[in-house]
Write a protein that holds these residues in place. Structure first.
Motif, PDB file in Angstrom:
ATOM      1  N   LEU A 111      -1.856   4.475 -10.288  1.00 26.74           N
ATOM      2  CA  LEU A 111      -1.992   3.875  -8.953  1.00 26.74           C
ATOM      3  C   LEU A 111      -1.929   2.352  -9.053  1.00 26.74           C
ATOM      4  N   ASP A 115       0.768  -0.115  -7.388  1.00 23.86           N
ATOM      5  CA  ASP A 115       0.391  -1.191  -6.462  1.00 23.86           C
ATOM      6  C   ASP A 115       0.932  -2.529  -6.950  1.00 23.86           C
TER       7      ASP A 115
ATOM      8  N   ASN B 116     -14.114   3.020  -7.168  1.00 15.35           N
ATOM      9  CA  ASN B 116     -12.730   2.681  -6.827  1.00 15.35           C
ATOM     10  C   ASN B 116     -12.376   3.132  -5.412  1.00 15.35           C
ATOM     11  N   SER B 141      -0.180  -2.255   5.750  1.00 14.63           N
ATOM     12  CA  SER B 141       0.563  -3.305   6.424  1.00 14.63           C
ATOM     13  C   SER B 141       0.884  -4.362   5.387  1.00 14.63           C
ATOM     14  N   ARG B 142       1.240  -5.516   5.841  1.00 17.21           N
ATOM     15  CA  ARG B 142       1.465  -6.625   4.921  1.00 17.21           C
ATOM     16  C   ARG B 142       1.296  -7.929   5.686  1.00 17.21           C
ATOM     17  N   GLU B 149       2.977  -0.133   8.578  1.00 17.37           N
ATOM     18  CA  GLU B 149       3.723   0.651   7.579  1.00 17.37           C
ATOM     19  C   GLU B 149       3.089   2.029   7.476  1.00 17.37           C
ATOM     20  N   ARG B 168      -9.408   5.859  -3.671  1.00 20.44           N
ATOM     21  CA  ARG B 168      -8.416   4.966  -4.288  1.00 20.44           C
ATOM     22  C   ARG B 168      -6.995   5.428  -4.010  1.00 20.44           C
ATOM     23  N   LYS B 169      -6.726   6.745  -4.085  1.00 19.65           N
ATOM     24  CA  LYS B 169      -5.344   7.215  -3.985  1.00 19.65           C
ATOM     25  C   LYS B 169      -4.743   6.960  -2.612  1.00 19.65           C
ATOM     26  N   LEU B 171      -5.234   4.085  -1.077  1.00 16.92           N
ATOM     27  CA  LEU B 171      -5.219   2.636  -0.899  1.00 16.92           C
ATOM     28  C   LEU B 171      -4.047   2.015  -1.644  1.00 16.92           C
ATOM     29  N   ILE B 172      -3.542   0.898  -1.121  1.00 16.27           N
ATOM     30  CA  ILE B 172      -2.671   0.057  -1.951  1.00 16.27           C
ATOM     31  C   ILE B 172      -3.443  -1.245  -2.168  1.00 16.27           C
ATOM     32  N   LEU B 173      -3.811  -1.492  -3.381  1.00 18.80           N
ATOM     33  CA  LEU B 173      -4.586  -2.699  -3.674  1.00 18.80           C
ATOM     34  C   LEU B 173      -3.663  -3.913  -3.643  1.00 18.80           C
ATOM     35  N   TYR B 174      -4.230  -5.037  -3.313  1.00 20.40           N
ATOM     36  CA  TYR B 174      -3.511  -6.301  -3.245  1.00 20.40           C
ATOM     37  C   TYR B 174      -2.519  -6.356  -2.091  1.00 20.40           C
ATOM     38  N   GLN B 175      -2.601  -5.405  -1.152  1.00 20.87           N
ATOM     39  CA  GLN B 175      -1.796  -5.455   0.074  1.00 20.87           C
ATOM     40  C   GLN B 175      -2.736  -5.357   1.261  1.00 20.87           C
ATOM     41  N   ASP B 198      -7.250  -6.954   2.609  1.00 19.00           N
ATOM     42  CA  ASP B 198      -6.800  -6.421   1.318  1.00 19.00           C
ATOM     43  C   ASP B 198      -8.074  -5.932   0.630  1.00 19.00           C
ATOM     44  N   ASP B 201      -9.898  -8.105  -1.666  1.00 25.68           N
ATOM     45  CA  ASP B 201     -10.550  -9.331  -1.178  1.00 25.68           C
ATOM     46  C   ASP B 201     -11.974  -9.049  -0.718  1.00 25.68           C
ATOM     47  N   LEU B 291     -10.442 -18.480  -7.219  1.00 24.64           N
ATOM     48  CA  LEU B 291      -9.028 -18.665  -6.884  1.00 24.64           C
ATOM     49  C   LEU B 291      -8.493 -17.700  -5.822  1.00 24.64           C
ATOM     50  N   LEU B 292      -9.095 -16.523  -5.669  1.00 24.01           N
ATOM     51  CA  LEU B 292      -8.670 -15.572  -4.640  1.00 24.01           C
ATOM     52  C   LEU B 292      -9.875 -15.230  -3.777  1.00 24.01           C
TER      53      LEU B 292
END
Lengths: 177, 308
Positions: A111, A115, B116, B141-142, B149, B168-169, B171-175, B198, B201, B291-292
């Motif tokens: 996953l 990603d 997770n 989304s983005r 999306e 977790r499955k 989710l799209i992490l970092y989006q 995200d 975050d 930084l993030l």
């Protein structure tokens, strides 16, 4: 060594690079965990001893030739990074069912690699350097025994580690001085 | 054939709204008495002189009743026949009264690195007195969440719970993804404001572990106004660049915290000086993603050290 003085001109958002750095480290940590478990559970601790088997199983490698320090071509580097991540996502998928104890680690790593590929692909789209269609994963090896799946797991985790390490160094360079 | 049958405008109404019902008694049921009296009860209360009764062309008797304002959230409406001086129950219906769901609010989410999963919680709003279903809805989304999306599978909380965990499955992490809560009951539907986030975050970061270290081995006499310690980040967050803050105070009545930061998320030896000699100190540390975007962890449990 990468020349930190002049990262390439393509306007990469800093947040994108920082996210990729974190994603690379995250996936690397999981790949290490996967290797440690394969070593502990199946005594398969030396990927270098499995090179011939890997060759016979047809386990592909992903490369990052355009990300090398001498001649960094960012657009194709991003494409190779994304294609490589997709390849490893496919390889991890092919390892499904390697063992009940290992499956959670493999699933999470798959996953996270997927990603990471999405992060790169979306940035390529925003930069206008994404190909018309996503690259195909290619033919995946078929593992016909538990041992092959375990050995394949060691090789995939090891290859992925090296791939992510190189990606990390490239990304580090892209964050500039 | 039904002896008596209640028809009702709506079994579920808003609290205080009117309810109209009719009870029809078939001729075969009231065979001995040409015009049997139909009586109504609401719960245990006999509704005197409330029904307008008339004979239907087919010979059946129909009584129509209007309750001007239903004020109990759950009750029964019963139709009786006064037959040979005894009340005979012919039919009953359940009545509910309540409110449409208010807009859920205070929706917030945290990404749990141990499980997770993304755990979101919300305030359901006032009691509707009716069975109300809450659903955590989201889609991928983005950017700034203007594009929709892939939809994400609805997250249905356990009964009565105001939180839900997206695995977790899904989710799209970092989006970025868009998340909101939908509340629904028989009287309507409402939705919370949408969140655009995200998952990475909103990671719930646990504090680092503070550890004492011996004074420098080469130093014969350690400085009386210094303490030595080290710390390690929370293991599941090792891959995250973090910065931290250290706070300390003497174990004295009314002492206040002093703070040092930003500090790296890991160090093998840290020297804290300009302290009171021969005094016990409590030290705590917290960290945040550097930084993030991220959120501060809580303060770590106190490490208690004594200056010499």
């Amino acid at each position: 060594p990468l020349d930190p003085a002049s990262p390439p001109s393509l306007p990469l958002p800093r947040s994108f690079v920082l996210k990729c750095l974190e994603q690379a480290r995250r996936a690397q940590a999981e790949a290490v965990a996967m290797q440690e478990k394969l070593c502990a559970m199946h005594k398969l601790c030396h990927p270098e001893e499995l090179a011939l088997l890997g060759h016979s199983l047809g386990i592909p490698w992903a490369h990052l030739r355009s990300c090398s320090s001498q001649d960094l071509q960012l657009a194709s580097c991003l494409r190779q990074l994304q294609a490589g991540l997709l390849l490893y996502q496919g390889l991890l998928q092919a390892l499904a069912g390697v063992s009940p104890e290992l499956s959670p680690t493999v699933d999470t790593l798959q996953l996270d690699v997927a990603d990471f590929a999405t992060t790169v692909w979306q940035q390529m789209e925003e930069l206008g350097v994404a190909p018309a269609t996503q690259p195909m994963q290619g033919i995946m090896p078929t593992f016909t025994s538990a041992f092959q799946r375990q050995a394949g797991g060691v090789l995939v985790a090891s290859h992925l580690q090296s791939f992510l390490e190189l990606a990390y160094r490239t990304l580090r360079y892209l964050t500039g001085p | 054939e039904n002896c008596g049958h209640i028809s009702i405008s709506a079994p579920i109404v808003r609290l205080g709204d009117p309810v109209t019902a009719s009870c029809t008694v078939s001729q075969s049921c009231s065979y001995l008495e040409p015009e049997p009296r139909i009586l109504w009860k609401l719960g245990a209360e006999l509704l005197q002189h409330k029904g307008r009764q008339q004979t239907q062309p087919d010979g059946s008797q129909e009584s129509i009743i209007t309750l001007p304002s239903l004020n109990s959230t759950h009750t029964f409406l019963l139709c009786y026949l006064n037959w040979s001086n005894s009340l005979q129950l012919l039919d009953q219906v359940e009545l509910w009264a309540g409110h449409p769901p208010a807009m859920p609010y205070n929706l917030s989410c945290l990404m749990n690195l141990m499980s997770n999963s993304l755990i979101c919680q919300w305030e359901p709003g006032p009691d509707t007195h009716l069975p109300t279903n809450f659903t955590l809805k989201s889609f991928k989304s983005r950017g700034d969440c203007q594009t929709k999306e892939d939809p994400i599978k609805d997250c249905v909380p356990a009964d009565g719970q105001s939180y839900c965990s997206i695995p977790r499955k899904h989710l799209i992490l970092y989006q970025n993804m868009v998340i909101w809560v939908q509340a629904e009951n028989a009287l309507g539907t409402s939705q919370s404001p949408q969140l655009c986030l995200d998952p990475m975050d909103v990671v719930k970061l646990e504090p680092p572990t503070l550890l004492a270290v011996d004074p420098h081995p080469e130093v014969a006499l350690p400085q009386p106004d210094c303490l030595w310690l080290r710390w390690e980040p929370w293991k599941p967050s090792l891959y995250m660049d973090q910065k931290c803050e250290l706070r300390y105070r003497p174990q004295l009545q009314g002492a206040s915290w002093a703070q040092v930061g930003p500090l790296p998320s890991r160090t093998v030896r840290y020297e804290l000086c300009e302290l009171r000699p021969a005094t016990a100190y409590a030290l705590q540390m917290r960290c945040i993603r550097a930084l993030l975007p991220g959120q501060w962890s809580s303060w770590s449990p106190s490490l208690e050290l004594q200056t010499t």
